[in-house]
Design a protein around this motif. Structure first.
Motif, PDB file in Angstrom:
ATOM      1  N   GLN A   1      -0.704   5.058  -9.741  1.00 57.62           N
ATOM      2  CA  GLN A   1      -1.017   6.435 -10.117  1.00 57.62           C
ATOM      3  C   GLN A   1      -0.195   6.839 -11.340  1.00 57.62           C
ATOM      4  O   GLN A   1       0.994   6.538 -11.427  1.00 57.62           O
ATOM      5  N   ASP A   2      -0.851   7.505 -12.270  1.00 53.96           N
ATOM      6  CA  ASP A   2      -0.150   8.154 -13.379  1.00 53.96           C
ATOM      7  C   ASP A   2       0.654   7.206 -14.262  1.00 53.96           C
ATOM      8  O   ASP A   2       1.696   7.586 -14.796  1.00 53.96           O
TER       9      ASP A   2
ATOM     10  N   GLU B   1       0.818  -1.212   0.000  1.00 55.31           N
ATOM     11  CA  GLU B   1       0.000   0.000   0.000  1.00 55.31           C
ATOM     12  C   GLU B   1       0.856   1.268   0.000  1.00 55.31           C
ATOM     13  O   GLU B   1       0.411   2.335  -0.426  1.00 55.31           O
ATOM     14  N   LYS B   2       2.093   1.143   0.481  1.00 52.75           N
ATOM     15  CA  LYS B   2       3.006   2.296   0.538  1.00 52.75           C
ATOM     16  C   LYS B   2       4.006   2.299  -0.627  1.00 52.75           C
ATOM     17  O   LYS B   2       4.972   3.063  -0.605  1.00 52.75           O
TER      18      LYS B   2
ATOM     19  N   GLN C   1      -5.939   4.917  -1.612  1.00 55.06           N
ATOM     20  CA  GLN C   1      -7.407   5.008  -1.595  1.00 55.06           C
ATOM     21  C   GLN C   1      -8.074   3.941  -2.459  1.00 55.06           C
ATOM     22  O   GLN C   1      -9.184   3.502  -2.174  1.00 55.06           O
ATOM     23  N   ASP C   2      -7.388   3.537  -3.563  1.00 55.47           N
ATOM     24  CA  ASP C   2      -8.014   2.562  -4.468  1.00 55.47           C
ATOM     25  C   ASP C   2      -7.072   1.428  -4.891  1.00 55.47           C
ATOM     26  O   ASP C   2      -7.472   0.538  -5.639  1.00 55.47           O
ATOM     27  N   HIS C   3      -5.824   1.482  -4.430  1.00 50.26           N
ATOM     28  CA  HIS C   3      -4.811   0.454  -4.728  1.00 50.26           C
ATOM     29  C   HIS C   3      -4.470   0.347  -6.213  1.00 50.26           C
ATOM     30  O   HIS C   3      -4.020  -0.697  -6.685  1.00 50.26           O
ATOM     31  N   ASN C   4      -4.698   1.424  -6.965  1.00 52.75           N
ATOM     32  CA  ASN C   4      -4.297   1.481  -8.374  1.00 52.75           C
ATOM     33  C   ASN C   4      -2.985   2.230  -8.518  1.00 52.75           C
ATOM     34  O   ASN C   4      -2.705   3.143  -7.748  1.00 52.75           O
TER      35      ASN C   4
ATOM     36  N   LYS D   1       6.016   3.204  -3.639  1.00 57.05           N
ATOM     37  CA  LYS D   1       6.214   4.532  -4.248  1.00 57.05           C
ATOM     38  C   LYS D   1       7.379   4.474  -5.232  1.00 57.05           C
ATOM     39  O   LYS D   1       8.470   4.000  -4.894  1.00 57.05           O
TER      40      LYS D   1
ATOM     41  N   THR E   1       3.389   3.988  -8.338  1.00 51.86           N
ATOM     42  CA  THR E   1       3.134   4.489  -6.994  1.00 51.86           C
ATOM     43  C   THR E   1       1.691   4.137  -6.669  1.00 51.86           C
ATOM     44  O   THR E   1       0.774   4.536  -7.391  1.00 51.86           O
TER      45      THR E   1
ATOM     46  N   ASN F   1      -1.881   4.183  -5.130  1.00 54.91           N
ATOM     47  CA  ASN F   1      -2.801   5.092  -4.462  1.00 54.91           C
ATOM     48  C   ASN F   1      -3.463   4.323  -3.307  1.00 54.91           C
ATOM     49  O   ASN F   1      -4.173   3.352  -3.547  1.00 54.91           O
TER      50      ASN F   1
END
Length: 386
Positions: free
Chosen positions: A360-361, A338-339, A355-358, A341, A351, A353
């Motif tokens: 990011q970017d 979950e962390k 909130q949704d475990h997807n 990055k 990285t 997210n």
């Protein structure tokens, strides 16, 4: 305190210490499930090679926390019931984390199982948002993914159709029983309309069908410029062949479900010039991807495809989480995932997210079929799609 009691206490203390530092000695068991037989067998058979290459590299470099990784892979035949069965089996065989599945439906079927057992799982190519966040909006705390999600993929396809191909009149053909197809079709429709496009026809079928002439004949009367097929490679190849036989000349476009050598082998000239989104390109020349491609070819005497890349990233992402957790404990691995990055995968930087475990970017690749081969067309990021 007697000497016998002192020794007993010492044994208990050591056992507790060992547990706190990573559990029992021996190999770290990671589970893996994928469709290595059935209609999408080509994906699973390639993914397991990427998984095995990652394990081989990690162990050759000393393993994780001083221990070797052992992956147990099971074939779920792309079936949701079988996916549940093999995940239960992996958990019973002491897997501390699981890689899989490739399809959204199988991953969603396995979701409640891993959550109940508190074993973290990392989906590879399952792009439906409900793999990690249910329809009720609640996060599955134990499911993650290395791939992008369908709202992003649908936006990218709509953007490419309107902004790059100048097509504003579309038809859609998809499998009404497949979560991936339904989700991607919905995302494309929403974004295509926002960008000024018009969906003039929408046809569906149910998984297992191989004759799409009736749906294509109805689509033909609307004369669309582009036909979007957010389905899997085998069905897509058959649909494009049948469309050409019916005299349909529209451009075909699909999602990452089209990517497989089987698409060109089965579709032949009918799939020439189609476009589809993907997570990776074998034409990427960045050092990390080049190293992966060369290592894969040296080991398996063939080219790595997107499924090998996603499976490879899934194993490395879990290994990275175990290292950061500092112990071989499923809950600690989940917390580390979950962390995550700036994890550098061959399919891009990840990285998570929380909130949704997807991821990011992540960027998205648009591929085409040129001269019978899958070819890189363009890479898009989120900022381009706004």
């Amino acid at each position: 305190m007697s000497r016998r009691l002192s020794v007993a206490l010492l044994v208990v203390m050591l056992a507790t210490l060992v547990a706190g530092c990573g559990g029992e000695k021996g190999d770290i068991i990671i589970g893996h499930f994928a469709p290595m037989s059935g209609d999408t067998a080509a994906w699973g058979q390639m993914e397991v090679k990427g998984v095995n290459l990652a394990v081989e590299e990690i162990n050759a470099a000393g393993g994780v926390l001083g221990r070797k990784i052992k992956v147990i892979s099971y074939d779920d035949r792309g079936d949701k019931v079988e996916a549940v069965n093999v995940v239960k089996k992996l958990i019973s065989e002491k897997a501390v984390a699981i890689v899989g599945e490739q399809t959204s439906s199988a991953s969603m079927a396995a979701g409640p199982i891993v959550a109940a057992a508190k074993i973290p799982a990392v989906a590879t190519a399952a792009t439906n948002p409900r793999v990690t966040v249910g329809e009720d909006g609640k996060l599955n705390p134990f499911y993650f993914r290395v791939c992008f999600i369908d709202p992003f993929q649908g936006r990218a396809l709509a953007f490419y159709a309107v902004k790059r191909l100048n097509k504003t009149k579309a038809a859609i053909l998809y499998d009404i029983g497949e979560d991936y197809a339904v989700g991607l079709a919905d995302s494309f429709k929403k974004n295509f309309k926002e960008l000024g496009g018009q969906v003039v026809a929408e046809e569906t079928f149910k998984g297992g069908e191989e004759d799409f002439r009736a749906q294509l004949t109805r689509i033909k009367q609307f004369n669309p410029e582009i036909i979007v097929i957010p389905i899997y490679y085998k069905e897509a190849a058959l649909a494009m062949k049948q469309a050409r036989e019916l005299g349909i000349n529209a451009v075909f476009m699909g999602g990452d479900g089209l990517e497989s050598p089987t698409l060109t082998e089965l579709g032949g000239p009918a799939v020439e010039g189609c476009y589809f989104s993907s997570h990776y390109s074998s034409e990427d020349t960045t050092p990390k991807v080049k190293k992966f491609i060369d290592a894969f070819k040296a080991k398996f005497k063939e080219d790595a495809d997107v499924n090998t890349a996603l499976g490879y990233d899934g194993v490395y992402m879990i290994a990275d989480a175990i290292k950061r957790a500092g112990k071989v404990d499923p809950q600690a691995i989940r917390d580390a995932l979950e962390k995550t990055k700036d994890f550098e995968g061959v399919t891009g930087k990840i990285t998570v997210n929380p909130q949704d475990h997807n991821p990011q970017d992540k960027t998205i690749v648009i591929n085409t079929v040129k001269n019978g081969k899958i070819a890189f067309q363009e890479r898009l990021d989120l900022t381009q799609l706004k």
